[in-house]
Design an enzyme around this catalytic site. Structure first.
Site, PDB file in Angstrom:
ATOM      1  N   LYS A 198       1.218  -0.722  -2.614  1.00 44.98           N
ATOM      2  CA  LYS A 198       0.807  -0.473  -1.225  1.00 44.98           C
ATOM      3  C   LYS A 198      -0.372   0.491  -1.190  1.00 44.98           C
ATOM      4  O   LYS A 198      -1.342   0.289  -0.451  1.00 44.98           O
ATOM      5  CB  LYS A 198       1.989   0.085  -0.411  1.00 44.98           C
ATOM      6  CG  LYS A 198       3.000  -0.987  -0.032  1.00 44.98           C
ATOM      7  CD  LYS A 198       4.302  -0.422   0.513  1.00 44.98           C
ATOM      8  CE  LYS A 198       5.310  -1.549   0.715  1.00 44.98           C
ATOM      9  NZ  LYS A 198       6.664  -1.083   1.035  1.00 44.98           N
ATOM     10  N   GLN A 228       9.753   4.341   2.338  1.00 43.14           N
ATOM     11  CA  GLN A 228      10.244   3.232   1.514  1.00 43.14           C
ATOM     12  C   GLN A 228      11.776   3.227   1.492  1.00 43.14           C
ATOM     13  O   GLN A 228      12.405   4.237   1.197  1.00 43.14           O
ATOM     14  CB  GLN A 228       9.682   3.377   0.083  1.00 43.14           C
ATOM     15  CG  GLN A 228      10.044   2.245  -0.853  1.00 43.14           C
ATOM     16  CD  GLN A 228       9.394   0.921  -0.455  1.00 43.14           C
ATOM     17  OE1 GLN A 228       8.223   0.861  -0.113  1.00 43.14           O
ATOM     18  NE2 GLN A 228      10.178  -0.150  -0.487  1.00 43.14           N
ATOM     19  N   ASP A 288       5.901  -0.187   9.950  1.00 43.15           N
ATOM     20  CA  ASP A 288       6.945  -1.069   9.407  1.00 43.15           C
ATOM     21  C   ASP A 288       7.689  -1.792  10.535  1.00 43.15           C
ATOM     22  O   ASP A 288       8.377  -2.784  10.289  1.00 43.15           O
ATOM     23  CB  ASP A 288       7.955  -0.234   8.609  1.00 43.15           C
ATOM     24  CG  ASP A 288       7.952  -0.571   7.132  1.00 43.15           C
ATOM     25  OD1 ASP A 288       7.361  -1.600   6.760  1.00 43.15           O
ATOM     26  OD2 ASP A 288       8.554   0.196   6.358  1.00 43.15           O
TER      27      ASP A 288
END
Ligand code: NAD
Length: 290
Positions: A54, A98, A121
């Site tokens: 990422k 994460q 997200d």
């Protein structure tokens, strides 16, 4: 009949290039780079690889990457404090924590702590609510990537029967919302669904997000259907999806694993980050065009 194999890798490369163009435009208009903060707690090998890729993709798109790697014994309070700092940091347009987090940390507390307008997200309940009610927010990256591939292959999906297998908050549920918004007739199947093969047989579009290797079988597939395989299963034979590859003999189009949905997820994360930056700074952006 043999299905068209949907090249998610190539589509994702195009999306990343479009994001890169918008990121350059954003720099010129705002005088700074769009920024994505990624937080990793602990040293889970798979998560560590995701975070690294990422970060690399963010920089490659011309945006700033802020990586925060914290030890596995980080307290929930300390993680909340970091999220608060990132919420307040003007250089940060997107925040991604994460998952999964270590078991002593309540994921819901962390997800709901992120400023919904930096929640690239799309996991915050405010963004889930915006998606469900048709308001502007952030859509979770994996289902957003699936939708882009579906639009590319099927165009107008109005009136089509879609079956989503899986009802998780990060894939199944938002996927169903996106397909409803495309005017599909949507069925969400899950572990308690009765006679799943028969349910899948009516589908023009199947999205499988189950987490079981080769779970969806060729005799479940309506000839010509479009199949989107979200599954990532590590087996002795390598990485495989939730859909038996032999389904390609019946389907009209199908994503491969790897090289289908997977590359779209990071590309959509970059997309959401530049969208966030433009919204926050008031830089005009045609969101539908990227
Ligand atoms: P999850 O475990 O949260 O959800 C799995 C879902 O499958 C559940 O809703 C469950 O009801 C359903 N299910 C389980 N057994 C079933 C059965 N026998 N019949 C019908 N439904 C059944 O998983 P998730 O987070 O939604 O992820 C699903 C898969 O997608 C996993 O393989 C994951 O690794 C993969 N994934 C891929 C990406 C990507 O970027 N490509 C992103 C997220 C998840």
């Amino acid at each position: 009949m043999s299905a068209e194999i949907i090249d998610g890798k190539a589509f994702a490369a195009g999306l990343r290039a479009r994001v890169g163009e918008q990121a350059a435009r954003f720099n010129a208009a705002s005088g700074r780079q769009a920024g994505l903060a990624v937080v990793l707690v602990g040293a889970d090998a798979a998560s560590s690889v995701y975070v690294k890729s990422k970060g690399k993709a963010t920089v490659a798109a011309g945006m700033a990457s802020f990586e925060h790697r914290l030890p596995a014994d980080t307290s929930q309070d300390d993680l909340v404090a970091l999220v608060d700092r990132l919420n307040a940091d003007a250089a940060v347009d997107g925040i991604l924590v994460q998952l999964p987090l270590p078991s002593h940390i309540d994921e819901r507390v962390i997800i709901t702590r992120i400023d919904p307008d930096k929640d690239v997200d799309g996991f915050h309940p405010v963004n889930a609510g915006r998606l469900a009610t048709g308001l502007h927010g952030f859509v979770p990256c994996t289902p957003l990537g699936c939708l882009m591939l579906l639009k590319h292959v099927r165009g107008d999906m109005s009136g089509l029967d879609a079956v989503v297998i899986g009802r998780s908050n990060i894939v199944g549920k938002p996927m169903a919302q996106l397909l409803i918004a495309q005017s599909c007739t949507v069925t969400v199947a899950h572990s308690r669904t009765r006679d799943l093969p028969d349910v899948v047989r009516r589908a023009d579009i199947v999205v499988a997000a189950v987490g079981r290797a080769g779970f969806v079988k060729p005799d479940w597939i309506k000839p010509g259907a479009t199949l989107i395989d979200v599954g990532i299963n590590r087996t002795d034979a390598g990485l495989v999806g939730d859909i038996d590859p032999v389904c390609a003999e019946v389907a009209g189009a199908m994503t491969p694993v790897p090289g289908g949905v997977g590359p779209m997820t990071i590309a959509c994360l970059l997309r959401n980050t530049i969208v966030s930056a433009c919204r926050r700074e008031g830089v005009p952006l045609d969101e539908a065009a990227i």
